[in-house]
Structures are given as C-alpha cells and as structure tokens.
Design a protein around this motif. Structure first.
Motif, mmCIF file in Angstrom:
data_model
loop_
_atom_site.group_PDB
_atom_site.id
_atom_site.type_symbol
_atom_site.label_atom_id
_atom_site.label_comp_id
_atom_site.label_asym_id
_atom_site.label_seq_id
_atom_site.Cartn_x
_atom_site.Cartn_y
_atom_site.Cartn_z
ATOM 1 N N SER A 245 -4.110 47.519 -16.187
ATOM 2 C CA SER A 245 -3.321 47.847 -14.980
ATOM 3 C C SER A 245 -2.403 48.940 -14.992
ATOM 4 O O SER A 245 -2.530 49.879 -15.941
ATOM 5 C CB SER A 245 -2.540 46.493 -14.667
ATOM 6 O OG SER A 245 -2.063 46.742 -13.338
ATOM 7 N N SER A 246 -1.526 49.077 -14.115
ATOM 8 C CA SER A 246 -0.928 50.685 -13.737
ATOM 9 C C SER A 246 0.638 50.204 -13.183
ATOM 10 O O SER A 246 0.854 49.335 -12.371
ATOM 11 C CB SER A 246 -1.877 51.393 -12.854
ATOM 12 O OG SER A 246 -1.036 52.303 -12.399
ATOM 13 N N ILE B 29 -0.761 58.211 -18.529
ATOM 14 C CA ILE B 29 -1.369 58.527 -20.025
ATOM 15 C C ILE B 29 -1.367 59.587 -20.523
ATOM 16 O O ILE B 29 -1.838 60.466 -19.622
ATOM 17 C CB ILE B 29 -2.572 57.647 -20.298
ATOM 18 C CG1 ILE B 29 -2.541 55.973 -19.450
ATOM 19 C CG2 ILE B 29 -3.016 57.540 -21.720
ATOM 20 C CD1 ILE B 29 -4.072 55.628 -19.468
ATOM 21 N N TYR C 276 -4.424 52.812 -3.776
ATOM 22 C CA TYR C 276 -4.849 52.448 -5.183
ATOM 23 C C TYR C 276 -3.833 51.443 -5.930
ATOM 24 O O TYR C 276 -4.293 50.513 -6.451
ATOM 25 C CB TYR C 276 -4.455 53.848 -6.043
ATOM 26 C CG TYR C 276 -4.405 53.931 -7.369
ATOM 27 C CD1 TYR C 276 -5.828 53.699 -8.295
ATOM 28 C CD2 TYR C 276 -3.568 53.870 -8.269
ATOM 29 C CE1 TYR C 276 -5.903 53.700 -9.374
ATOM 30 C CE2 TYR C 276 -3.517 53.913 -9.521
ATOM 31 C CZ TYR C 276 -4.877 53.904 -10.168
ATOM 32 O OH TYR C 276 -4.654 53.853 -11.706
ATOM 33 N N ARG D 44 -21.187 53.597 -14.814
ATOM 34 C CA ARG D 44 -22.389 54.116 -14.054
ATOM 35 C C ARG D 44 -23.132 55.185 -14.678
ATOM 36 O O ARG D 44 -24.433 55.056 -14.928
ATOM 37 C CB ARG D 44 -22.082 54.665 -12.751
ATOM 38 C CG ARG D 44 -21.455 53.532 -11.745
ATOM 39 C CD ARG D 44 -20.675 54.228 -10.723
ATOM 40 N NE ARG D 44 -19.541 54.912 -11.327
ATOM 41 C CZ ARG D 44 -18.770 55.766 -10.282
ATOM 42 N NH1 ARG D 44 -18.553 55.621 -9.215
ATOM 43 N NH2 ARG D 44 -17.689 56.234 -11.110
ATOM 44 N N LYS D 45 -22.491 56.251 -15.368
ATOM 45 C CA LYS D 45 -23.316 57.201 -16.230
ATOM 46 C C LYS D 45 -22.658 57.305 -17.771
ATOM 47 O O LYS D 45 -21.947 58.371 -17.727
ATOM 48 C CB LYS D 45 -23.279 58.559 -15.605
ATOM 49 C CG LYS D 45 -23.866 58.584 -13.992
ATOM 50 C CD LYS D 45 -23.796 59.998 -13.448
ATOM 51 C CE LYS D 45 -24.197 59.719 -12.236
ATOM 52 N NZ LYS D 45 -23.841 61.041 -11.356
ATOM 53 N N LEU E 268 0.053 50.150 -17.650
ATOM 54 C CA LEU E 268 0.245 51.452 -18.142
ATOM 55 C C LEU E 268 0.955 52.250 -17.276
ATOM 56 O O LEU E 268 0.490 52.245 -16.293
ATOM 57 C CB LEU E 268 -0.939 52.009 -18.794
ATOM 58 C CG LEU E 268 -1.892 51.283 -19.766
ATOM 59 C CD1 LEU E 268 -3.140 51.851 -19.922
ATOM 60 C CD2 LEU E 268 -0.820 50.903 -20.981
ATOM 61 N N GLY F 62 -14.761 57.019 -20.525
ATOM 62 C CA GLY F 62 -13.609 57.563 -19.641
ATOM 63 C C GLY F 62 -12.696 57.630 -20.809
ATOM 64 O O GLY F 62 -12.576 57.729 -21.835
ATOM 65 N N PHE F 63 -11.555 58.525 -20.239
ATOM 66 C CA PHE F 63 -10.272 58.785 -21.026
ATOM 67 C C PHE F 63 -9.970 57.758 -22.170
ATOM 68 O O PHE F 63 -9.826 57.672 -23.181
ATOM 69 C CB PHE F 63 -9.207 59.722 -20.181
ATOM 70 C CG PHE F 63 -8.005 59.804 -20.832
ATOM 71 C CD1 PHE F 63 -7.892 60.226 -22.287
ATOM 72 C CD2 PHE F 63 -6.775 59.734 -20.093
ATOM 73 C CE1 PHE F 63 -6.730 60.451 -22.606
ATOM 74 C CE2 PHE F 63 -5.538 59.913 -20.612
ATOM 75 C CZ PHE F 63 -5.490 60.523 -21.895
ATOM 76 N N LEU F 64 -9.302 56.789 -21.352
ATOM 77 C CA LEU F 64 -8.511 55.700 -22.061
ATOM 78 C C LEU F 64 -9.872 54.846 -22.891
ATOM 79 O O LEU F 64 -9.733 54.412 -23.988
ATOM 80 C CB LEU F 64 -8.024 54.813 -21.173
ATOM 81 C CG LEU F 64 -7.489 53.485 -21.628
ATOM 82 C CD1 LEU F 64 -6.503 53.596 -22.873
ATOM 83 C CD2 LEU F 64 -6.926 52.377 -20.752
#
Ligand code: NAP
Length: 346
Positions: free
Chosen positions: A116-117, A174, A145, A37-38, A171, A14-16
């Motif tokens: 976390s967020s 981002i 979320y 998953r992929k 975070l 992923g991005f991060l």
C-alpha cells in the motif's frame, strides 16, 4: 523462508518488485514466480520463473495459481499514479480482488502481502499509528490513485481469515537503485539546473524509505504469516514502513543533490508559492488536453503538486515490534548509494 517455499511476486520486474525478488533469492530454498504483463527475464536460475499475465484476467490468474501453487503471494502491482482512472480502478481494485479470490481458492496459498501507499491515507503531521490512520474510501478521496490503493488496502485486510493470512505494507516515497520515478525526476531537475527551486514553504514533513528496506519488510511479513507462532500477530494487520526520519520534502531532495555533488545553500533557494504552482499545473494539463485530445500529459501534474500539500509522519513502532523491522541504519549512506546509481543510470 522455510524449506522449498514458493513465492509469487506480482510486479516482480518492477522497481520494488525486483528488489523483493533479489531479497527472496538470498534464501536458496525459495523459488520465485514473477507475474506481470511483460515480465523481464533477468536470470536463467531454475528457481525463478516468469509468467506474462494481467492481474485482472481471472481465468489466467486462476490457471497460474493452479500451476505455481504458491505458499505466499507478494502483490506489488499498480499502474503509475498518473495513469487513467479506469486503469487504476481496474488494476488496483478489480485486480486485487481477482488475486485474493485465486489465493483463497488455492489450497497451498497461506500468505498474502499487499504493497500500500501513503497516498491511501489522509495526511498527518504528527507521528501516526496504524490504529489512528484513516484510509480514503470510494466516496471520500482526493486523488483516484490514492482511493484505489486505499480500497485495495482495506480489501486485503478484510480478506484475512482461516484459509489465508493477509498483511498490508504501507510505504511512502521509495528511493534506491533501479528507481524509474523519484530519483530520475531529481536527476532531471539537477541537469536542468532547477534544483535550487522549491515549491511552497517546505514546512510539511514526509516519510521516505530505502527500497531494500521496503523489500525486506514484505518478506518479514510473508515469513511471519507462514509461521504459525508469529502469524496471529501479523494476520489482518497493516504496517507503516519508512526510514523513520520524517522531514520536509525539499530537505530530502537537497540531501540527494548534495550526495550527487551539488549542495544547495539555504540562501540559494528560490521558492515558488504552492498556490501558483497548482494553477500552473492545472492550466498545463488543460492546454495539453485541448491540443493533444488527451493523448499526451505534461510532466508537471496537478496531483504531483497536491501531494506536496499533504505530507506524512508515521510511527514505525508496530513494524519494529511485530515484524522485527529495522529501518536503514544510515539514511545518508543509503542516499549516497542511490544517487551514485542515479547519476550513472538516469
Ligand atoms: N515507487 C514509490 O515511490 C511508491 C511509494 C509508495 C507505494 N508504492 C507502491 O509500490 C508498488 C510498486 O511500485 P513501483 O514503483 O515498484 O512500480 P513499478 O516499477 O511501476 O512496478 C509495478 C509493476 O506492475 C506491473 N503491472 C502494472 N499493471 C499490471 C497489470 N494489470 N497486471 C500485471 N502487472 C501489472 C508492471 O509490469 P508490466 O508492465 O510488465 O505489467 C510494473 O513492473 C505499487 O503498488 C505502488 O503503488 C510505490
């Protein structure tokens, strides 16, 4: 990292997660296992391995821990914030429990770092320290979320113990190269010539973080947890990580537009009242739901508008003191690099 450290990065494609993997690779003695998953295979380097797995699949995750025997886990996986509540609960809460159980059962695993967020916390407008922060709970929350990120944040802190050291990296938004969310939205707004608009009065401040610094913070925490001298101060702790420059949301967006060659003068800004946008977003969601029976969702979402009504203002002093985290030295330069990438790739 120390000699031959094995790190399992969930969401490493992923991005991060991708930036965390790149950063880990700077140490030649580290091997990295990417689990998603992929997973996208981007390197043939023998130090990197790719493992297709859903983190909610307990049997598969246990088998992966038996195979990889990671010393540290960096857990970045999450569905998108607009995904269905069932996917958010299953992945962020059940998936995090599954990973914690497997990590505790694996003799070699000593460190577990969770992403976390700001969405997990009640908003603030004065510099907030970790000890004063209030996490949402399963019974008190605004958006699903944020609730699921908050429950996972608390689970990871509570899982800290003698067999596994845990830490939470919190975070805000981002930005940076390879972003699939925030910068593409800004570029899309710029191309549709919507960049002179703002929603609301633009008074509330928000935090932002450059992706390479967000990645580095995870590695500082995992290194510290693997270091017997540093671990006691980090274990079971949460850390705020940002650029350390709280600012109104549209001020930051306009810095990005300026870096892309489209500055907006204050007198050119058109403001749309927040309340009107909330109504429009809610109506749009209903219309999409009725006409597509839930198969499609509009780009303008109510929870995105609600987010603009929140805000965040953090102290990063704890991360500086305990992790040795230093925010990006020049945010304008980081924005320029990010927007150069975004204008070419989005
Ligand atoms: N982006 C932001 O501004 C921001 C701000 C604050 C916090 N965060 C947090 O930072 C973390 C990373 O965000 P990001 O923006 O880098 O997201 P991202 O690019 O979407 O990466 C998340 C990865 O998770 C994987 N994934 C999703 N569900 C999975 C599952 N059930 N099992 C295994 N893998 C799964 C996906 O890969 P596959 O499709 O291959 O499974 C995806 O590549 C998240 O925890 C997010 O909550 C992000």
């Amino acid at each position: 990292m120390s000699q031959s450290t094995r790190v399992l990065v969930t969401g490493g494609s992923g991005f991060l997660g991708g930036h965390i993997v790149q950063h880990l690779f700077q140490d030649p003695a580290t091997t990295v296992a990417i689990v998603s998953r992929k997973p996208k295979s981007t390197s043939s380097d023998a130090r990197i391995s790719y493992h297709a797995a859903d983190i909610t699949d307990e049997t598969r995750i246990k088998a992966l821990f038996d195979e990889i025997k990671p010393h540290a886990v960096i857990h970045t996986v999450s569905p998108h914030h607009t995904d269905a509540a069932s996917a958010l609960i299953r992945t962020n809460i059940d998936g995090t429990k599954t990973l914690l159980k497997a990590a505790k059962a694996c003799h070699e695993t000593q460190a577990f770092v969770y992403t976390s967020s700001d969405s997990a916390l009640q908003p603030t407008q004065v510099p907030l320290t970790e000890d004063k922060a209030v996490l949402y709970t399963e019974t008190h929350y605004v958006r699903c979320y944020g609730m699921t990120k908050a429950v996972a944040d608390a689970l990871v802190q509570a899982a800290n113990g003698s067999e596994l050291g845990t830490a939470v990296i919190r975070l805000p938004s981002i930005y940076g190269e390879d972003d699939t969310n925030f910068l593409p939205q800004l570029v899309s707004g710029l191309r549709k010539k919507e960049h002179k608009m703002q929603v609301g009065k633009n008074k509330k401040v928000f935090e932002f973080v450059y992706v390479k610094k967000a990645a580095e913070a995870h590695i500082l925490a995992s290194r510290a947890l693997l270091d017997s001298q540093k671990a006691p101060a980090v274990a079971g702790q949460a850390f705020f990580i940002s650029d350390g420059i709280p600012q109104p949301f549209f001020d930051f967006a306009r810095k990005c537009y300026a870096a892309a060659g489209s500055p907006v003068k204050p007198e050119e800004v058109t403001s749309i009242p927040l309340g009107a946008m909330k109504v429009m977003a809610s109506l749009g969601e209903w219309i999409y739901f009725i006409f597509t029976l839930g198969a499609k969702t509009p780009t303008l979402r109510r929870d995105g508008i609600d987010h603009l009504d929140g805000g965040a203002c953090w102290s990063i002093e704890k991360a500086r003191r305990i992790l040795g985290y230093e925010p990006v030295a020049d945010q304008d330069e980081a924005i320029k690099i990010s927007m150069d990438w975004a204008m070419k790739n989005c």
